[in-house]
Design an enzyme around this catalytic site. Structure first.
Site, PDB file in Angstrom:
ATOM      1  N   ASP A   1      -4.612   3.552  -1.703  1.00 33.33           N
ATOM      2  CA  ASP A   1      -5.683   3.879  -0.766  1.00 33.33           C
ATOM      3  C   ASP A   1      -6.170   5.297  -1.048  1.00 33.33           C
ATOM      4  O   ASP A   1      -5.460   6.270  -0.784  1.00 33.33           O
ATOM      5  CB  ASP A   1      -5.168   3.779   0.675  1.00 33.33           C
ATOM      6  CG  ASP A   1      -5.031   2.337   1.115  1.00 33.33           C
ATOM      7  OD1 ASP A   1      -6.035   1.601   1.038  1.00 33.33           O
ATOM      8  OD2 ASP A   1      -3.923   1.934   1.527  1.00 33.33           O
TER       9      ASP A   1
ATOM     10  N   SER B   1       0.847  -1.199   0.000  1.00 32.46           N
ATOM     11  CA  SER B   1       0.000   0.000   0.000  1.00 32.46           C
ATOM     12  C   SER B   1       0.879   1.243   0.000  1.00 32.46           C
ATOM     13  O   SER B   1       1.684   1.443   0.930  1.00 32.46           O
ATOM     14  CB  SER B   1      -0.890   0.023   1.239  1.00 32.46           C
ATOM     15  OG  SER B   1      -1.368   1.350   1.440  1.00 32.46           O
TER      16      SER B   1
ATOM     17  N   ASP C   1      -6.693  -6.635   4.357  1.00 31.35           N
ATOM     18  CA  ASP C   1      -6.129  -5.276   4.366  1.00 31.35           C
ATOM     19  C   ASP C   1      -6.163  -4.710   5.779  1.00 31.35           C
ATOM     20  O   ASP C   1      -7.232  -4.440   6.319  1.00 31.35           O
ATOM     21  CB  ASP C   1      -6.963  -4.390   3.420  1.00 31.35           C
ATOM     22  CG  ASP C   1      -6.345  -3.017   3.217  1.00 31.35           C
ATOM     23  OD1 ASP C   1      -5.224  -2.777   3.708  1.00 31.35           O
ATOM     24  OD2 ASP C   1      -6.996  -2.180   2.555  1.00 31.35           O
TER      25      ASP C   1
ATOM     26  N   MET D   1      -8.603   8.224  -0.193  1.00 27.76           N
ATOM     27  CA  MET D   1      -9.438   8.714   0.916  1.00 27.76           C
ATOM     28  C   MET D   1      -9.866  10.148   0.629  1.00 27.76           C
ATOM     29  O   MET D   1      -9.063  10.961   0.159  1.00 27.76           O
ATOM     30  CB  MET D   1      -8.653   8.663   2.225  1.00 27.76           C
ATOM     31  CG  MET D   1      -8.096   7.278   2.541  1.00 27.76           C
ATOM     32  SD  MET D   1      -7.285   7.253   4.138  1.00 27.76           S
ATOM     33  CE  MET D   1      -6.640   5.566   4.177  1.00 27.76           C
TER      34      MET D   1
ATOM     35  N   MET E   1     -12.022   4.691  -0.618  1.00 25.73           N
ATOM     36  CA  MET E   1     -12.674   5.009   0.665  1.00 25.73           C
ATOM     37  C   MET E   1     -13.248   6.410   0.520  1.00 25.73           C
ATOM     38  O   MET E   1     -12.740   7.386   1.094  1.00 25.73           O
ATOM     39  CB  MET E   1     -11.650   4.907   1.799  1.00 25.73           C
ATOM     40  CG  MET E   1     -11.308   3.467   2.145  1.00 25.73           C
ATOM     41  SD  MET E   1      -9.801   3.316   3.126  1.00 25.73           S
ATOM     42  CE  MET E   1      -8.579   3.295   1.828  1.00 25.73           C
TER      43      MET E   1
ATOM     44  N   HIS F   1      -8.354   1.251  -4.001  1.00 23.15           N
ATOM     45  CA  HIS F   1      -9.290   1.028  -2.890  1.00 23.15           C
ATOM     46  C   HIS F   1      -9.949   2.374  -2.574  1.00 23.15           C
ATOM     47  O   HIS F   1      -9.325   3.262  -2.005  1.00 23.15           O
ATOM     48  CB  HIS F   1      -8.480   0.486  -1.691  1.00 23.15           C
ATOM     49  CG  HIS F   1      -9.267   0.295  -0.449  1.00 23.15           C
ATOM     50  ND1 HIS F   1      -8.675   0.009   0.776  1.00 23.15           N
ATOM     51  CD2 HIS F   1     -10.612   0.320  -0.209  1.00 23.15           C
ATOM     52  CE1 HIS F   1      -9.610  -0.124   1.696  1.00 23.15           C
ATOM     53  NE2 HIS F   1     -10.778   0.073   1.139  1.00 23.15           N
TER      54      HIS F   1
ATOM     55  N   MET G   1     -11.422  -6.042   5.451  1.00 30.23           N
ATOM     56  CA  MET G   1     -10.709  -5.035   6.244  1.00 30.23           C
ATOM     57  C   MET G   1     -10.453  -5.623   7.627  1.00 30.23           C
ATOM     58  O   MET G   1     -11.393  -5.918   8.370  1.00 30.23           O
ATOM     59  CB  MET G   1     -11.552  -3.758   6.367  1.00 30.23           C
ATOM     60  CG  MET G   1     -11.813  -3.033   5.049  1.00 30.23           C
ATOM     61  SD  MET G   1     -10.320  -2.481   4.208  1.00 30.23           S
ATOM     62  CE  MET G   1      -9.592  -1.380   5.414  1.00 30.23           C
TER      63      MET G   1
ATOM     64  N   HIS H   1      -1.185  -1.301  -4.262  1.00 36.86           N
ATOM     65  CA  HIS H   1      -2.480  -0.940  -3.671  1.00 36.86           C
ATOM     66  C   HIS H   1      -2.483   0.569  -3.397  1.00 36.86           C
ATOM     67  O   HIS H   1      -1.595   1.085  -2.726  1.00 36.86           O
ATOM     68  CB  HIS H   1      -2.630  -1.721  -2.360  1.00 36.86           C
ATOM     69  CG  HIS H   1      -3.927  -1.547  -1.651  1.00 36.86           C
ATOM     70  ND1 HIS H   1      -5.077  -2.209  -2.012  1.00 36.86           N
ATOM     71  CD2 HIS H   1      -4.263  -0.806  -0.566  1.00 36.86           C
ATOM     72  CE1 HIS H   1      -6.067  -1.900  -1.189  1.00 36.86           C
ATOM     73  NE2 HIS H   1      -5.599  -1.043  -0.298  1.00 36.86           N
TER      74      HIS H   1
ATOM     75  N   GLY I   1      -9.049   4.060   7.142  1.00 36.00           N
ATOM     76  CA  GLY I   1      -8.711   5.453   7.461  1.00 36.00           C
ATOM     77  C   GLY I   1      -7.247   5.714   7.685  1.00 36.00           C
ATOM     78  O   GLY I   1      -6.787   6.832   7.457  1.00 36.00           O
TER      79      GLY I   1
ATOM     80  N   GLY J   1      -3.105  -4.167   9.274  1.00 40.71           N
ATOM     81  CA  GLY J   1      -2.409  -4.856  10.359  1.00 40.71           C
ATOM     82  C   GLY J   1      -1.756  -6.149   9.940  1.00 40.71           C
ATOM     83  O   GLY J   1      -1.529  -7.046  10.769  1.00 40.71           O
TER      84      GLY J   1
HETATM   85  C1  DX5 Z   1      -6.494   1.355   5.724  1.00 37.26           C
HETATM   86  C2  DX5 Z   1      -5.943   1.005   4.356  1.00 37.26           C
HETATM   87  C3  DX5 Z   1      -4.828   0.009   4.360  1.00 37.26           C
HETATM   88  C4  DX5 Z   1      -3.609   0.425   5.124  1.00 37.26           C
HETATM   89  C5  DX5 Z   1      -2.743  -0.770   5.412  1.00 37.26           C
HETATM   90  O1  DX5 Z   1      -7.553   2.232   5.559  1.00 37.26           O
HETATM   91  O2  DX5 Z   1      -6.982   0.471   3.563  1.00 37.26           O
HETATM   92  O3  DX5 Z   1      -4.504  -0.339   3.013  1.00 37.26           O
HETATM   93  O4  DX5 Z   1      -2.859   1.377   4.433  1.00 37.26           O
HETATM   94  O5  DX5 Z   1      -1.689  -0.371   6.247  1.00 37.26           O
HETATM   95  P1  DX5 Z   1      -1.114  -1.323   7.365  1.00 37.26           P
HETATM   96  O6  DX5 Z   1      -0.571  -2.540   6.681  1.00 37.26           O
HETATM   97  O7  DX5 Z   1      -0.065  -0.503   8.048  1.00 37.26           O
HETATM   98  O8  DX5 Z   1      -2.252  -1.670   8.292  1.00 37.26           O
HETATM   99 ZN    ZN Z   2      -6.522  -0.323   1.512  1.00 35.73          ZN
END
Ligand code: DX5
Ligand code: ZN
Length: 223
Positions: A47, A20, A184, A49, A80, A78, A149, A45, A154, A186
């Site tokens: 993200d 990501s 996706d 937002m 969001m 992705h 998720m 990936h 976020g 942690g």
């Molecule tokens: C959270 C994102 C993830 C995030 C993953 O909203 O969708 O893609 O960046 O980051 P880590 O791997 O640090 O949890």
């Molecule tokens: Zn993501």
């Protein structure tokens, strides 16, 4: 051949790893993308937002388009964002290979997925930790990816939510094998191992990968 079929060629389980870019150094995005490509990433990936559905604001379609010129790795976008229908065409045009939306953000989820498919892209649904799997039941015929998720959307760097393992295993039993289950949030070698044991095919890695000193070794550990 689908990505999930490829992932189990000859019974050998290849786990797909998508970095990501949210966790990359924002002053060196392009270089870091090339670094993780060289280290063996299976795709990138992004993200997206909008500061409304989630608080943060990240990348616009022009950023994806600029990076599209640097690599041929698949891009998964992705979204969001509220009402993603407004943005799907722009991100498709920017070079996304798959577009993933949250059911809570779509007025008409089936129609949104249909738009993505008609643009020639893979479609995905992202399920938040508290979101049940029911919303996907009548979309399976136009669905390529379920993004489970394992943190709330976020931000990166959050702790993996264990209760999502049960969701992964339920999904794997219910979904056709060609639908990719990606996790996706942690993700590290130990949490991803648990996800794979429950039926996940792929993962997004943010902070684990970009905080490591050796990207190749980090990707290898995840696989
Ligand atoms: C959270 C994102 C993830 C995030 C993953 O909203 O969708 O893609 O960046 O980051 P880590 O791997 O640090 O949890
Ligand atoms: Zn993501």
């Amino acid at each position: 051949m689908s990505v999930v079929q490829q992932a189990s060629i000859n019974g050998a389980s290849i786990r797909l790893v998508y970095p990501s870019m949210l966790s990359a150094d924002p002053t060196r995005l392009g270089q870091q993308m090339l670094d993780v490509e060289l280290a063996g990433a299976d795709g990138i990936h992004w993200d997206i937002m909008d500061g409304s559905y989630v608080d943060a604001i990240t990348f616009g379609a022009h950023v994806i388009a600029a990076h599209r010129k640097l690599t041929s790795l698949p891009f998964n976008v992705h979204l969001m964002v509220d009402n993603p229908d407004r943005h799907v065409t722009a991100f498709s045009d920017s070079g996304a290979n798959s577009i993933i939306v949250h059911p809570e953000t779509c007025w008409h989820l089936h129609r949104t997925l249909d738009i993505v498919k008609n643009l020639g892209k893979k479609s995905g649904i992202a399920l938040n930790p508290a979101t049940s799997i029911e919303s996907i039941e009548y979309c399976v015929d136009i669905l390529d990816i379920v993004l489970v998720m394992t943190v709330n959307p976020g931000s990166s760097g959050q702790e993996f939510i264990d209760s999502q393992l049960k969701k992964i295993s339920t999904l794997r039993k219910k979904l056709p094998p060609e639908i990719e289950i990606c996790v996706d949030g942690g993700v590290n070698p130990s949490t991803f191992k648990a996800c794979v044991e429950n039926g996940a095919n792929s993962c997004i890695t943010g902070s684990f990968l970009f905080n490591s000193t050796d990207y190749r070794e980090a990707i290898k550990c995840l696989r």
